[in-house]
Design a protein around this motif. Structure first.
Motif, PDB file in Angstrom:
ATOM      1  N   HIS A 540      44.698 -40.911  24.264  1.00 58.98           N
ATOM      2  CA  HIS A 540      45.956 -40.937  25.002  1.00 58.98           C
ATOM      3  C   HIS A 540      46.921 -39.887  24.446  1.00 58.98           C
ATOM      4  O   HIS A 540      46.901 -39.585  23.251  1.00 58.98           O
ATOM      5  CB  HIS A 540      46.593 -42.323  24.923  1.00 58.98           C
ATOM      6  N   PRO A 541      47.802 -39.345  25.302  1.00 59.09           N
ATOM      7  CA  PRO A 541      48.724 -38.287  24.842  1.00 59.09           C
ATOM      8  C   PRO A 541      49.769 -38.839  23.875  1.00 59.09           C
ATOM      9  O   PRO A 541      50.054 -40.041  23.839  1.00 59.09           O
ATOM     10  CB  PRO A 541      49.378 -37.802  26.141  1.00 59.09           C
ATOM     11  N   TRP A 542      50.357 -37.945  23.104  1.00 58.86           N
ATOM     12  CA  TRP A 542      51.424 -38.317  22.179  1.00 58.86           C
ATOM     13  C   TRP A 542      52.538 -39.025  22.940  1.00 58.86           C
ATOM     14  O   TRP A 542      52.905 -38.640  24.042  1.00 58.86           O
ATOM     15  CB  TRP A 542      52.003 -37.081  21.500  1.00 58.86           C
ATOM     16  N   GLY A 543      53.080 -40.058  22.308  1.00 53.62           N
ATOM     17  CA  GLY A 543      54.138 -40.839  22.929  1.00 53.62           C
ATOM     18  C   GLY A 543      53.642 -42.097  23.606  1.00 53.62           C
ATOM     19  O   GLY A 543      54.439 -42.954  23.981  1.00 53.62           O
ATOM     20  N   SER A 544      52.303 -42.257  23.752  1.00 51.55           N
ATOM     21  CA  SER A 544      51.756 -43.434  24.422  1.00 51.55           C
ATOM     22  C   SER A 544      51.838 -44.662  23.511  1.00 51.55           C
ATOM     23  O   SER A 544      51.725 -44.570  22.286  1.00 51.55           O
ATOM     24  CB  SER A 544      50.292 -43.189  24.810  1.00 51.55           C
ATOM     25  N   TRP A 545      52.039 -45.818  24.143  1.00 56.89           N
ATOM     26  CA  TRP A 545      51.937 -47.120  23.460  1.00 56.89           C
ATOM     27  C   TRP A 545      50.627 -47.743  23.938  1.00 56.89           C
ATOM     28  O   TRP A 545      50.468 -48.006  25.127  1.00 56.89           O
ATOM     29  CB  TRP A 545      53.111 -48.028  23.818  1.00 56.89           C
ATOM     30  N   ILE A 546      49.676 -47.950  23.027  1.00 56.11           N
ATOM     31  CA  ILE A 546      48.354 -48.444  23.407  1.00 56.11           C
ATOM     32  C   ILE A 546      48.073 -49.756  22.696  1.00 56.11           C
ATOM     33  O   ILE A 546      48.670 -50.064  21.667  1.00 56.11           O
ATOM     34  CB  ILE A 546      47.237 -47.421  23.093  1.00 56.11           C
ATOM     35  N   LYS A 547      47.142 -50.543  23.248  1.00 54.04           N
ATOM     36  CA  LYS A 547      46.831 -51.860  22.682  1.00 54.04           C
ATOM     37  C   LYS A 547      45.333 -52.047  22.551  1.00 54.04           C
ATOM     38  O   LYS A 547      44.577 -51.745  23.466  1.00 54.04           O
ATOM     39  CB  LYS A 547      47.413 -52.973  23.562  1.00 54.04           C
ATOM     40  N   SER A 548      44.919 -52.557  21.378  1.00 57.10           N
ATOM     41  CA  SER A 548      43.517 -52.918  21.138  1.00 57.10           C
ATOM     42  C   SER A 548      43.518 -54.303  20.525  1.00 57.10           C
ATOM     43  O   SER A 548      44.087 -54.515  19.461  1.00 57.10           O
ATOM     44  CB  SER A 548      42.843 -51.915  20.196  1.00 57.10           C
ATOM     45  N   GLY A 549      42.872 -55.267  21.208  1.00 61.90           N
ATOM     46  CA  GLY A 549      42.919 -56.640  20.721  1.00 61.90           C
ATOM     47  C   GLY A 549      44.346 -57.157  20.778  1.00 61.90           C
ATOM     48  O   GLY A 549      45.003 -57.118  21.809  1.00 61.90           O
ATOM     49  N   GLN A 550      44.877 -57.621  19.654  1.00 63.23           N
ATOM     50  CA  GLN A 550      46.247 -58.114  19.589  1.00 63.23           C
ATOM     51  C   GLN A 550      47.201 -57.100  18.963  1.00 63.23           C
ATOM     52  O   GLN A 550      48.358 -57.428  18.693  1.00 63.23           O
ATOM     53  CB  GLN A 550      46.289 -59.433  18.790  1.00 63.23           C
ATOM     54  N   THR A 551      46.714 -55.885  18.690  1.00 58.39           N
ATOM     55  CA  THR A 551      47.529 -54.897  17.980  1.00 58.39           C
ATOM     56  C   THR A 551      47.953 -53.775  18.918  1.00 58.39           C
ATOM     57  O   THR A 551      47.151 -53.226  19.658  1.00 58.39           O
ATOM     58  CB  THR A 551      46.746 -54.314  16.788  1.00 58.39           C
ATOM     59  N   VAL A 552      49.257 -53.441  18.871  1.00 54.26           N
ATOM     60  CA  VAL A 552      49.798 -52.309  19.620  1.00 54.26           C
ATOM     61  C   VAL A 552      49.949 -51.125  18.669  1.00 54.26           C
ATOM     62  O   VAL A 552      50.351 -51.301  17.509  1.00 54.26           O
ATOM     63  CB  VAL A 552      51.156 -52.665  20.258  1.00 54.26           C
ATOM     64  N   TYR A 553      49.607 -49.918  19.126  1.00 52.41           N
ATOM     65  CA  TYR A 553      49.716 -48.706  18.333  1.00 52.41           C
ATOM     66  C   TYR A 553      50.594 -47.699  19.076  1.00 52.41           C
ATOM     67  O   TYR A 553      50.656 -47.703  20.307  1.00 52.41           O
ATOM     68  CB  TYR A 553      48.336 -48.059  18.100  1.00 52.41           C
ATOM     69  N   PHE A 554      51.257 -46.846  18.328  1.00 50.13           N
ATOM     70  CA  PHE A 554      51.975 -45.711  18.907  1.00 50.13           C
ATOM     71  C   PHE A 554      51.181 -44.450  18.602  1.00 50.13           C
ATOM     72  O   PHE A 554      50.785 -44.219  17.454  1.00 50.13           O
ATOM     73  CB  PHE A 554      53.382 -45.601  18.301  1.00 50.13           C
ATOM     74  N   VAL A 555      50.924 -43.647  19.648  1.00 49.95           N
ATOM     75  CA  VAL A 555      50.132 -42.421  19.475  1.00 49.95           C
ATOM     76  C   VAL A 555      51.066 -41.315  18.979  1.00 49.95           C
ATOM     77  O   VAL A 555      51.920 -40.815  19.721  1.00 49.95           O
ATOM     78  CB  VAL A 555      49.440 -42.018  20.777  1.00 49.95           C
ATOM     79  N   HIS A 556      50.891 -40.949  17.717  1.00 49.30           N
ATOM     80  CA  HIS A 556      51.707 -39.941  17.044  1.00 49.30           C
ATOM     81  C   HIS A 556      50.888 -38.665  16.905  1.00 49.30           C
ATOM     82  O   HIS A 556      49.657 -38.682  17.003  1.00 49.30           O
ATOM     83  CB  HIS A 556      52.123 -40.495  15.667  1.00 49.30           C
ATOM     84  N   GLU A 557      51.553 -37.552  16.663  1.00 52.06           N
ATOM     85  CA  GLU A 557      50.829 -36.296  16.518  1.00 52.06           C
ATOM     86  C   GLU A 557      49.867 -36.289  15.340  1.00 52.06           C
ATOM     87  O   GLU A 557      48.904 -35.517  15.314  1.00 52.06           O
ATOM     88  CB  GLU A 557      51.841 -35.147  16.363  1.00 52.06           C
ATOM     89  N   LEU A 558      50.119 -37.188  14.338  1.00 49.36           N
ATOM     90  CA  LEU A 558      49.247 -37.245  13.157  1.00 49.36           C
ATOM     91  C   LEU A 558      48.213 -38.360  13.240  1.00 49.36           C
ATOM     92  O   LEU A 558      47.346 -38.447  12.377  1.00 49.36           O
ATOM     93  CB  LEU A 558      50.097 -37.425  11.894  1.00 49.36           C
ATOM     94  N   GLY A 559      48.317 -39.252  14.215  1.00 47.25           N
ATOM     95  CA  GLY A 559      47.366 -40.344  14.334  1.00 47.25           C
ATOM     96  C   GLY A 559      48.006 -41.547  15.007  1.00 47.25           C
ATOM     97  O   GLY A 559      48.990 -41.427  15.748  1.00 47.25           O
ATOM     98  N   LEU A 560      47.442 -42.746  14.748  1.00 51.87           N
ATOM     99  CA  LEU A 560      47.921 -43.980  15.367  1.00 51.87           C
ATOM    100  C   LEU A 560      48.789 -44.755  14.385  1.00 51.87           C
ATOM    101  O   LEU A 560      48.398 -44.975  13.239  1.00 51.87           O
ATOM    102  CB  LEU A 560      46.736 -44.849  15.792  1.00 51.87           C
TER     103      LEU A 560
END
Length: 603
Positions: A540-560
């Motif tokens: 996903h592109p930078w700035g995306s809010w993504i979810k796997s299982g019960q955890t939400v991640y923010f997609v940063h230029e350096l990683g999740l």
């Protein structure tokens, strides 16, 4: 069942216990399949003993009693096979019917579920699903983990077996006997999946996905010494050359009266209490680093213009709080021993006390940095006191476009509770006013509005105040929260650090889980990032809010960046409607330290 009676002899249907079979001959592994054919049931038996008679046992949905269906032609051929259609049986064999064939040589087939055609175990048909306490697991080489197996289908034996490990070089998996615990050992970097199934129910399985990162080097602290004042706090970070998946802890503290520490993910918080020095050991998985803490400075003290106050019911007074320290930390009401007696409202160094009901209360006002507190003792008499209602709020806090906003209006005088209403003008689109005086919502576009609010007390006394919202108190007339989707003249963009990245096609946009209805139509004026999203077969592109299982991640230029709680998500501009499912490409990115409040990495 009428047609069935015409075709076959009704007396052929007998009780299950009416049959006995002779000793088993050569062992076979017969298999039964059953499906609907018009108003009949098509039966097929394969792999049975040659020229052997069998009986069909069936249990209709909602019943626990098995019935037998026996006809003379229920006999395998010389190859051990049989097939025939039972005309008119479709109505008798309702939805959910289970069937198996019992042979005269004691062989029997597995049970089948008529309407799905699926094969079941010898104890019935499974319609459950196996899942795990963690469905996507991240580990370091040499690390061991235990995962709990959950089974939504509890019929029969709850014992399991490992059906498949996709890459034995990456992960080793074993079951703890027949318990629902899966033991995992990370062997080398890479990805692997482990499939676990329930015994006797080969269709009831679940798959766990594992990513193993190579452990390289040792971990360290971002700084080995730190200085704070009494009552102050500071933070530092534990740096790991591999995926951080455990917990930090305090190994030892030479002087806990001087300073203590707390942990949130890989972030370490240091709290200064009294002047002095402390050597604190910070540990992870048995490996420790030392942190030298110096606490210096004077904590100062708080005092009041009045330490005790007497009010009549319905009366209020304002006292002043004096701070002898050189710090400018904000004050807050820490405690009110009887909230029904007195209502405290703090504005800067002025404490407003309203006598609500007869009684006694102690109100405590504190300062965090450095920590100090002071008490005011309040007595409220039962005598009434006539007082007009007035607003304490004369202006609103700043609003940021695209971010959730909440502000509580304050009033005093009269007799609470207060009721607030809009009497003139209108709020900006996206904002609402509750009857309790809270202004809340999300402003998406630059605004310039004026409105008037009325506050009414318990006895109907009221006051009015006018407010204005314009570009002067709206942050980012051309600024949007990370992850905001913009529709600018038909092109969809996603915002990252106040720049926009465009999607070149609807397939790329929809394939990554985004929705067109979540894009706002604006002309933002923010700069283009220089990047484009061309395919859904990518992270996903930078700035995306993504979810796997019960955890939400923010997609940063350096990683999740993992997010541990909902308040931190909202504090950093998260919007639940913009969260999309993660994909396998996302987890090829490094996992960074957890998100904190007002995380600087998002700005």
């Amino acid at each position: 069942m009428k047609n069935l009676v015409k075709t076959f002899v009704l007396s052929a249907i007998v009780a299950l216990t009416a049959f006995s079979f002779g000793p088993a001959a050569k062992a076979y592994s017969p298999f039964l399949s059953a499906s609907r054919s018009g108003d009949g049931i098509y039966l097929s038996v394969s792999g049975g003993a040659p020229s052997t008679h069998f009986v069909i046992y069936y249990t209709v949905s909602g019943s626990s009693i098995a019935q037998a269906l026996d006809f003379p032609n229920f006999r395998t051929d010389y190859n051990g096979n049989f097939s025939s259609t039972i005309s008119g049986a479709g109505q008798a064999f309702g939805i959910g019917t289970q069937l198996y064939a019992q042979f005269s040589n004691s062989d029997r087939t597995p049970t089948v579920y008529l309407d799905s055609g699926s094969s079941c175990g010898y104890y019935g048909c499974s319609v459950g699903q196996i899942s795990f306490s963690e469905n996507n697991l991240f580990m370091n080489t040499g690390q061991s983990r235990q995962v709990t197996i959950y089974n939504s289908y509890n019929y029969g034996s709850n014992s399991y077996y490992i059906q498949n490990i996709s890459n034995n070089n990456v992960i080793n998996a074993t079951l703890a006997g027949y318990a629902n615990i899966l033991n995992l050992e990370a062997k080398s970097s890479g990805t692997a999946s482990v499939t676990v199934c329930q015994y006797n129910y080969s269709g009831n399985c679940g798959t766990l996905y594992v990513t193993v990162n190579q452990t390289v080097g040792s971990w360290s602290l971002s700084q080995t010494s730190i200085t704070v004042g009494p009552g102050q706090s500071a933070s530092l970070t534990a740096n790991f050359p591999y995926i951080f998946s455990g917990s930090l802890y305090e190994g030892s503290n030479s002087n806990p009266s001087v300073a203590t520490v707390g942990f949130s993910g890989s972030t370490i918080y240091v709290y200064g209490h009294n002047s002095g020095n402390a050597n604190i050991s910070i540990c992870y998985s048995g490996s420790c680093n030392n942190l030298y803490v110096t606490v210096s400075g004077s904590s100062g003290s708080l005092s009041l213009s009045q330490s005790s106050v007497t009010l009549n019911q319905g009366q209020n007074t304002i006292i002043t709080i004096y701070d002898s320290s050189s710090y400018s930390s904000a004050l807050y009401v820490s405690n009110n021993t009887s909230s029904s007696v007195v209502i405290p409202t703090l504005s800067g160094h002025s404490l407003n006390l309203y006598g609500n009901a007869a009684g006694y209360s102690t109100v405590t006002v504190c300062r965090n940095s450095p920590y100090a507190c002071v008490n005011v003792y309040v007595t409220v008499n039962s005598g009434s006191f006539s007082q007009t209602v007035y607003f304490l709020t004369n202006s609103l806090s700043r609003i940021t476009l695209g971010q959730y906003y909440s502000f509580q209006l304050q009033a005093s005088g009269g007799t609470p509770p207060y009721t607030y209403s809009l009497v003139d003008g209108q709020l900006p689109s996206g904002l609402s006013l509750s009857s309790s005086g809270q202004i809340f919502g999300t402003v998406q576009n630059p605004v310039n509005v004026n409105f008037t609010v009325r506050v009414t007390d318990y006895y109907g006394r009221s006051a009015q105040a006018s407010f204005a919202i314009s570009s002067d108190n709206v942050l980012g007339a051309s600024s949007y929260a990370n992850g905001t989707l913009l529709n600018e003249n038909g092109t969809i963009y996603i915002v990252y650090k106040n720049t926009k990245t465009g999607f070149v096609s609807a397939a790329a946009f929809l394939g990554l889980g985004f929705k067109f209805e979540n894009a706002i139509s604006v002309v933002s004026g923010i700069p283009y990032s220089g990047y484009s999203v061309t395919t859904a077969n990518a992270a996903h592109p930078w700035g995306s809010w993504i979810k796997s299982g019960q955890t939400v991640y923010f997609v940063h230029e350096l990683g999740l960046i993992p997010i541990t709680d909902w308040n931190t998500f909202l504090n950093n501009g998260g919007n639940g409607s913009l969260v999309v499912p993660a994909n396998s490409y996302d987890f090829q990115l490094p996992i960074l330290s957890v998100m904190v409040a007002n995380d600087a990495r998002l700005r």
